[in-house]
Motif scaffolding. Structure first.
Motif, mmCIF file in Angstrom:
data_model
loop_
_atom_site.group_PDB
_atom_site.id
_atom_site.type_symbol
_atom_site.label_atom_id
_atom_site.label_comp_id
_atom_site.label_asym_id
_atom_site.label_seq_id
_atom_site.Cartn_x
_atom_site.Cartn_y
_atom_site.Cartn_z
ATOM 1 N N LEU A 8 -4.043 -18.554 -3.098
ATOM 2 C CA LEU A 8 -4.716 -17.257 -3.018
ATOM 3 C C LEU A 8 -3.730 -16.118 -2.740
ATOM 4 C CD1 LEU A 8 -7.972 -18.212 -1.096
ATOM 5 C CD2 LEU A 8 -7.719 -17.697 -3.536
ATOM 6 N N LEU A 9 -2.721 -16.379 -1.920
ATOM 7 C CA LEU A 9 -1.710 -15.361 -1.652
ATOM 8 C C LEU A 9 -0.885 -15.047 -2.893
ATOM 9 C CD1 LEU A 9 -0.486 -16.409 1.903
ATOM 10 C CD2 LEU A 9 -1.930 -14.461 1.287
ATOM 11 N N VAL A 10 -0.508 -16.078 -3.640
ATOM 12 C CA VAL A 10 0.233 -15.880 -4.883
ATOM 13 C C VAL A 10 -0.628 -15.113 -5.887
ATOM 14 C CG1 VAL A 10 1.224 -17.071 -6.886
ATOM 15 C CG2 VAL A 10 1.747 -17.857 -4.576
ATOM 16 N N LEU A 11 -1.893 -15.478 -5.973
ATOM 17 C CA LEU A 11 -2.802 -14.801 -6.887
ATOM 18 C C LEU A 11 -2.986 -13.331 -6.506
ATOM 19 C CD1 LEU A 11 -4.727 -15.150 -9.312
ATOM 20 C CD2 LEU A 11 -6.536 -15.639 -7.644
ATOM 21 N N ALA A 12 -3.099 -13.057 -5.222
ATOM 22 C CA ALA A 12 -3.255 -11.677 -4.762
ATOM 23 C C ALA A 12 -2.020 -10.839 -5.079
ATOM 24 C CB ALA A 12 -3.536 -11.662 -3.257
ATOM 25 N N LEU A 13 -0.834 -11.389 -4.855
ATOM 26 C CA LEU A 13 0.397 -10.673 -5.177
ATOM 27 C C LEU A 13 0.528 -10.455 -6.680
ATOM 28 C CD1 LEU A 13 3.039 -9.414 -4.161
ATOM 29 C CD2 LEU A 13 4.093 -11.653 -4.482
ATOM 30 N N TRP A 14 0.154 -11.445 -7.447
ATOM 31 C CA TRP A 14 0.184 -11.360 -8.893
ATOM 32 C C TRP A 14 -0.726 -10.233 -9.394
ATOM 33 C CZ3 TRP A 14 -1.007 -16.382 -12.124
ATOM 34 C CH2 TRP A 14 -0.560 -16.222 -13.436
ATOM 35 N N TYR A 16 -1.930 -7.700 -7.614
ATOM 36 C CA TYR A 16 -1.461 -6.405 -7.107
ATOM 37 C C TYR A 16 -0.326 -5.858 -7.964
ATOM 38 C CZ TYR A 16 0.779 -2.896 -4.259
ATOM 39 O OH TYR A 16 1.345 -1.718 -3.834
ATOM 40 N N ALA A 17 0.652 -6.693 -8.286
ATOM 41 C CA ALA A 17 1.785 -6.235 -9.091
ATOM 42 C C ALA A 17 1.335 -5.851 -10.498
ATOM 43 C CB ALA A 17 2.860 -7.326 -9.156
ATOM 44 N N PHE A 18 0.407 -6.600 -11.066
ATOM 45 C CA PHE A 18 -0.090 -6.299 -12.397
ATOM 46 C C PHE A 18 -0.825 -4.956 -12.424
ATOM 47 C CE2 PHE A 18 -3.477 -6.806 -15.652
ATOM 48 C CZ PHE A 18 -2.660 -6.851 -16.774
ATOM 49 N N VAL A 19 -1.704 -4.737 -11.490
ATOM 50 C CA VAL A 19 -2.455 -3.474 -11.431
ATOM 51 C C VAL A 19 -1.523 -2.311 -11.109
ATOM 52 C CG1 VAL A 19 -4.273 -2.241 -10.169
ATOM 53 C CG2 VAL A 19 -4.639 -4.600 -10.881
ATOM 54 N N ASP A 20 -0.571 -2.531 -10.219
ATOM 55 C CA ASP A 20 0.391 -1.491 -9.879
ATOM 56 C C ASP A 20 1.226 -1.115 -11.101
ATOM 57 O OD1 ASP A 20 1.730 0.265 -8.035
ATOM 58 O OD2 ASP A 20 3.408 -1.146 -8.038
ATOM 59 N N VAL A 47 5.164 -18.224 -10.393
ATOM 60 C CA VAL A 47 6.308 -18.607 -9.572
ATOM 61 C C VAL A 47 6.855 -17.419 -8.782
ATOM 62 C CG1 VAL A 47 6.990 -20.582 -10.970
ATOM 63 C CG2 VAL A 47 7.839 -18.306 -11.540
ATOM 64 N N LEU A 48 6.126 -16.296 -8.792
ATOM 65 C CA LEU A 48 6.416 -15.080 -8.019
ATOM 66 C C LEU A 48 7.650 -14.314 -8.473
ATOM 67 C CD1 LEU A 48 5.561 -16.090 -4.354
ATOM 68 C CD2 LEU A 48 4.209 -14.755 -5.949
ATOM 69 N N VAL A 49 8.330 -14.746 -9.526
ATOM 70 C CA VAL A 49 9.514 -14.035 -9.984
ATOM 71 C C VAL A 49 9.132 -12.680 -10.563
ATOM 72 C CG1 VAL A 49 11.437 -14.095 -11.615
ATOM 73 C CG2 VAL A 49 10.803 -16.154 -10.367
ATOM 74 N N GLY A 50 8.119 -12.657 -11.420
ATOM 75 C CA GLY A 50 7.702 -11.413 -12.057
ATOM 76 C C GLY A 50 7.191 -10.365 -11.081
#
Length: 105
Positions: A8-14, A16-20, A47-50
């Protein structure tokens, strides 16, 4: 339930970065075109790189006063010299004197 927390944390960061990235104006995107950043975030999000690459280098960040900031505050040494502590600020000291002055001057 706790075993789903990292996902869920990875999904939330993903997300957030996409919308940002989508909401960032094209002139504020650094290093690569905005479309390439969207593809990088989508392809390497799991994998959080992007998302991490976008948050660190992809966008010009703005401070509260509207000036551009760079990652890790590089190149911001001159802005710290402009800040004045309240006890060294003559206008602030004058305003304290006005409050204590019974004549109002």
């Amino acid at each position: 339930m706790l075993r789903y927390l990292p996902f869920l944390l990875v999904l939330a960061l993903w997300i957030y970065a996409f919308v940002d990235c989508l909401n960032t104006p094209e002139e504020e995107v650094r290093h690569l075109p905005k479309v390439v950043w969207v593809i990088i975030i989508l392809l390497f999000g799991e994998v959080l790189v992007g998302p991490v690459a976008w948050l660190i280098t992809g966008r010009v960040r703005r401070t509260a006063d509207g000036t551009a900031s760079t990652p890790f505050a590089a190149g911001r040494r001159d802005t710290a010299a402009q800040w004045v502590a309240p006890d060294d600020n003559p206008e602030f000291l004058k305003s304290l004197g006005k409050k204590d002055d019974p004549s109002g001057d």
